[in-house]
Design an enzyme around this catalytic site. Structure first.
Site, PDB file in Angstrom:
ATOM      1  N   ILE A 131      41.650  35.396  17.763  1.00 64.86           N
ATOM      2  CA  ILE A 131      42.067  36.033  16.500  1.00 64.86           C
ATOM      3  C   ILE A 131      40.864  36.123  15.549  1.00 64.86           C
ATOM      4  CG2 ILE A 131      43.647  35.885  14.531  1.00 64.86           C
ATOM      5  CD1 ILE A 131      45.434  34.044  16.266  1.00 64.86           C
ATOM      6  N   LYS A 200      40.887  22.489  13.183  1.00 61.72           N
ATOM      7  CA  LYS A 200      40.912  23.921  12.865  1.00 61.72           C
ATOM      8  C   LYS A 200      41.202  24.162  11.385  1.00 61.72           C
ATOM      9  CE  LYS A 200      42.146  25.147  17.603  1.00 61.72           C
ATOM     10  NZ  LYS A 200      43.279  25.296  18.521  1.00 61.72           N
TER      11      LYS A 200
HETATM   12  N1  HSE Z   1      44.370  23.057  23.058  1.00 65.56           N
HETATM   13  C1  HSE Z   1      44.148  24.150  22.180  1.00 65.56           C
HETATM   14  C2  HSE Z   1      45.503  24.803  21.877  1.00 65.56           C
HETATM   15  C3  HSE Z   1      43.212  25.130  22.811  1.00 65.56           C
HETATM   16  O1  HSE Z   1      46.497  24.465  22.521  1.00 65.56           O
HETATM   17  O2  HSE Z   1      45.597  25.610  20.967  1.00 65.56           O
HETATM   18  C4  HSE Z   1      42.605  26.122  21.870  1.00 65.56           C
HETATM   19  O3  HSE Z   1      41.834  25.531  20.882  1.00 65.56           O
END
Ligand code: HSE
Length: 402
Positions: A131, A200
Site C-alpha cells: 500500500i 508500523k
Molecule cells: N506478519 C506481518 C503481517 C507481515 O501479518 O502483516 C507484513 O509485515
C-alpha cells in the site's frame, strides 16, 4: 542503466528481483532508465537460479563497487542490516528497505545519515506491504496537518479475527489453521501480541509528528484474549472487532496505542477482512482518506520496494526529504485517553458491576446463556477504567470501543 544490489534473497528480496524482471519495461519507463540487479547478497548459493551469477556473500563487494547506486535491504532484523545500511549510506549509496523493525528502531538516524551524504533512505514497504501510504504521507499529504492515523496494520491478526467472526471458531483453532496455511508464523508472538503493528504505527506516528515515536513507548495489546463470545456480542451491537494501531494529535502532542477495538460496522475499517490492511488518515483540510490493500506477501511488498528504487533513480544526486527526525515526539500517557469499554463479568457480579460503573452503563443482551452480565461503560479515562475494573472479581473480558 542504474545498478541495484539486493541484500537478502528471501521472500521479499527474490520478489524485488522478480518485479524488476517481470515489469522491466514499466520500471524503465517510470525510472527514466533501465535498472539492473548487479548483486544479490545472501549466505546461501542458488544453483540453477536465473540470477545465480549475481549472488555474492561479502557485503564489501557491493559497498566497494562505485557503480551500485541503490541498495534494497530485504534481510529483516536489526543486525547486520543496520550496519550494512549505515555503511551503504556513508559510501554514498541510497537505501530502500522493507525492514520495519529497523526503521522503527533507527529510522530517524538513517534518514539523517542519508541527508548528510546527499542520498536517500526510503522504506515504503515497511508499513502496509504494497500500500503506497508512506509516499502519500510524505508527498500528497505533506501540506496537511494530519490529526489522526488509524490502521489495520497486521494481516495475520486480521485474518485470525475475520475467521473467528465468520466461522465462529476460537482463537487457538484459527491460529493453528493459519499456521498450517502459512498465514501465521510458527512463532506467532510478534503478530498476535501486536508487536508488528506497534512497529508500523511507530513509523506512521514518526512521519505524522516529524519526530521520533519510539515503539517501546507505545502501549500495545494483542488479540490472544479475544473470544468467540466477544464476537457474538459484537454482532448484536452492530460492531466488528479489529486490532487497530492509532496515533492521534492532541493538545499535548500525540497519543498512540495498539489494541483490539470494537468498531461500528458503518466505519470502513470494520469491513476490512482477511489478510488485507487499511489505513485511515485524517487531515485538517482533506478530511478522511483511506488506503486499502495487501499488507503482506512477496509481490505486493516487493512492488513497494521497487517503487522506492524508482523514486531514488528519478531523483539521482538528490536527497529525498523524509519527515522524520531523531528528536523524541511528545507522547501523552494512555491513562488520560477517554473512551467507552465493553465488559463481561460473571452473572453474580451484576450488582457490583452496576455499583462500580454507575447508572450510565448500557447493558448488552446475550449473556444469559453464558451466565454472564455484559455492558458498555460511559466515556471514562483508561486510568479510571482500570481502577474500577480492579474492584471486580473474575472479569471475563473487556474490549475498547472505537
Ligand atoms: N506478519 C506481518 C503481517 C507481515 O501479518 O502483516 C507484513 O509485515
Amino acid at each position: 542503466m542504474a545498478k541495484v544490489a539486493v541484500l537478502g534473497y528471501g521472500t521479499v528480496g527474490s520478489g524485488v528481483v522478480e518485479v524488476l524482471d517481470t515489469n522491466a519495461q514499466e520500471v524503465t519507463n517510470s525510472a527514466g532508465e533501465a535498472l539492473e540487479v548487479k548483486y544479490i547478497l545472501d549466505l546461501r548459493d542458488f544453483p540453477g537460479d536465473k540470477h545465480e551469477a549475481q549472488v555474492v556473500h561479502d557485503i564489501n563487494v557491493i559497498l566497494d563497487d562505485p557503480e551500485v547506486e541503490v541498495i534494497c535491504e530485504t534481510m529483516g532484523g536489526i543486525e547486520p542490516a543496520f550496519s550494512f545500511e549505515k555503511s551503504a549510506l556513508e559510501r554514498g549509496k541510497s537505501v530502500c528497505t522493507s525492514n520495519k523493525e529497523l526503521v522503527a528502531a533507527h529510522g530517524p538516524e538513517l534518514v539523517e545519515l542519508a541527508k548528510q551524504n546527499g542520498v536517500s533512505y526510503l522504506f515504503e514497504a515497511s508499513v502496509g506491504g504494497g500500500i503506497p501510504v508512506l509516499r502519500s504521507l510524505n508527498d500528497s499529504l505533506k501540506h496537511e496537518k494530519v490529526d489522526s492515523i488509524t490502521g489495520i496494520l497486521n494481516g495475520t491478526t486480521n485474518y485470525i479475527l475475520t475467521k473467528m467472526d465468520k466461522e465462529g471458531l476460537g482463537f487457538a483453532t484459527v491460529l493453528k489453521k493459519a499456521q498450517e496455511k502459512g498465514y501465521a508464523e510458527r512463532n506467532p508472538e510478534a503478530d498476535v501480541e501486536g508487536y508488528d503493528a506497534c512497529r508500523k504505527i511507530a513509523i506512521l506516528a514518526s512521519l505524522m509528528s516529524g519526530k521520533h515515536v519510539n515503539y517501546e513507548d507505545i502501549y500495545t495489546e494483542g488479540i490472544s484474549k479475544i473470544s468467540i463470545e466477544d464476537f457474538a456480542y459484537a454482532r448484536k451491537m452492530g460492531m466488528a472487532i479489529k486490532l487497530l494501531g492509532m496515533c492521534k494529535r492532541n493538545q499535548n502532542g500525540f497519543f498512540t496505542m495498539v489494541s483490539p477495538f470494537m468498531i461500528p460496522l458503518e466505519n470502513p475499517l470494520a469491513n476490512v477482512n482477511g489478510v488485507f490492511n487499511a489505513i485511515n488518515i485524517h487531515g485538517n483540510m482533506l478530511g478522511d482518506v483511506m488506503f486499502y490493500g495487501k499488507g503482506a506477501g512477496k509481490n505486493a511488498t516487493a512492488s513497494a520496494v521497487v517503487a522506492d528504487v524508482i523514486d531514488i533513480v528519478k531523483h539521482k544526486g538528490k536527497h529525498i526529504d523524509v519527515n522524520m527526525k531523531s528528536e523524541k515526539a511528545e507522547l501523552s500517557p494512555k491513562d488520560n485517553a477517554v473512551r467507552s469499554f465493553f465488559v463481561r463479568v460473571p452473572k453474580d457480579q451484576t450488582d457490583k458491576a452496576k455499583e462500580i460503573f454507575g447508572s450510565k452503563i448500557e447493558m448488552v443482551d446475550g449473556g444469559e446463556e453464558n451466565h454472564e452480565f455484559a455492558f458498555v461503560t460511559d466515556m471514562i479515562s483508561e486510568k479510571d477504567f482500570e481502577e474500577r475494573l480492579r474492584k471486580l472479581d473474575c472479569v471475563k473480558g473487556y474490549i475498547r470501543l472505537y
